[in-house]
Design an enzyme around this catalytic site. Sequence first.
Site, short mmCIF file in Angstrom:
data_model
loop_
_atom_site.label_atom_id
_atom_site.label_comp_id
_atom_site.label_asym_id
_atom_site.label_seq_id
_atom_site.Cartn_x
_atom_site.Cartn_y
_atom_site.Cartn_z
N CYS A 1 0.90 -1.27 -0.08
CA CYS A 1 -0.09 0.04 0.14
C CYS A 1 0.98 1.16 -0.04
CB CYS A 1 -1.12 0.12 1.16
SG CYS A 1 -2.05 1.29 1.31
N CYS B 1 -6.56 -0.17 6.84
CA CYS B 1 -6.31 0.59 5.32
C CYS B 1 -7.45 1.51 4.86
CB CYS B 1 -5.94 -0.31 4.40
SG CYS B 1 -5.61 0.14 2.79
#
Length: 189
Positions: free
Chosen positions: A42, A101
């Site tokens: 990410c 996230c």
Amino acid sequence: MKQYLQLLKENREWAEEVVKQDPQFFTRLEEIQNPDYLWIGCSDSRVPADRITATQPGQIFVHRNISNLVIPTDLNLLSVLDYAINHLNVKHIIVCGHYGCGGVKAALGNKNYGIINKWIHPIKEVYKKHESEINALEDEKSKVNRLVELNVAEQILNLAKTSIVQRAWKTNDYPYLHGWVYDLHDGVI
């Protein structure tokens, strides 16, 4: 001092300190692009691949995007993947998500994020596949974190389906694919 100038100052100080400790560091660094690992992670600034794995420059090849997606039409990702497998001969590919996230959290909601909506659409599809399991969880944090895990698993499947990985498997026993999740709360994968 402007913030970006502070970064440049700290870079110079870091480089000077590295040379003091190891005068040949940068000379060696020019010659050692030979990693065993490709990290697909990410873009979140709290998840730096080299820091959380204690790897040194040259040991891990990194590709990052929002929510660590492996999208079969993403030429950036495919170029990185091809280079990693066919030129760097990486043995392991790690898809690493992280709990909490923001991209995964956004995919669980209905808020309009503009162009980001198009990017996180594959995560919405993962949610649809596992909707009953996720909705059975009691709180939003648990739902987000379970979808983080399921998203990593889905991205591993997407990776395995690429022609680049498929061709590599025809001639080698690798790359090995690994799905990991990093916990921001304790720093453990």
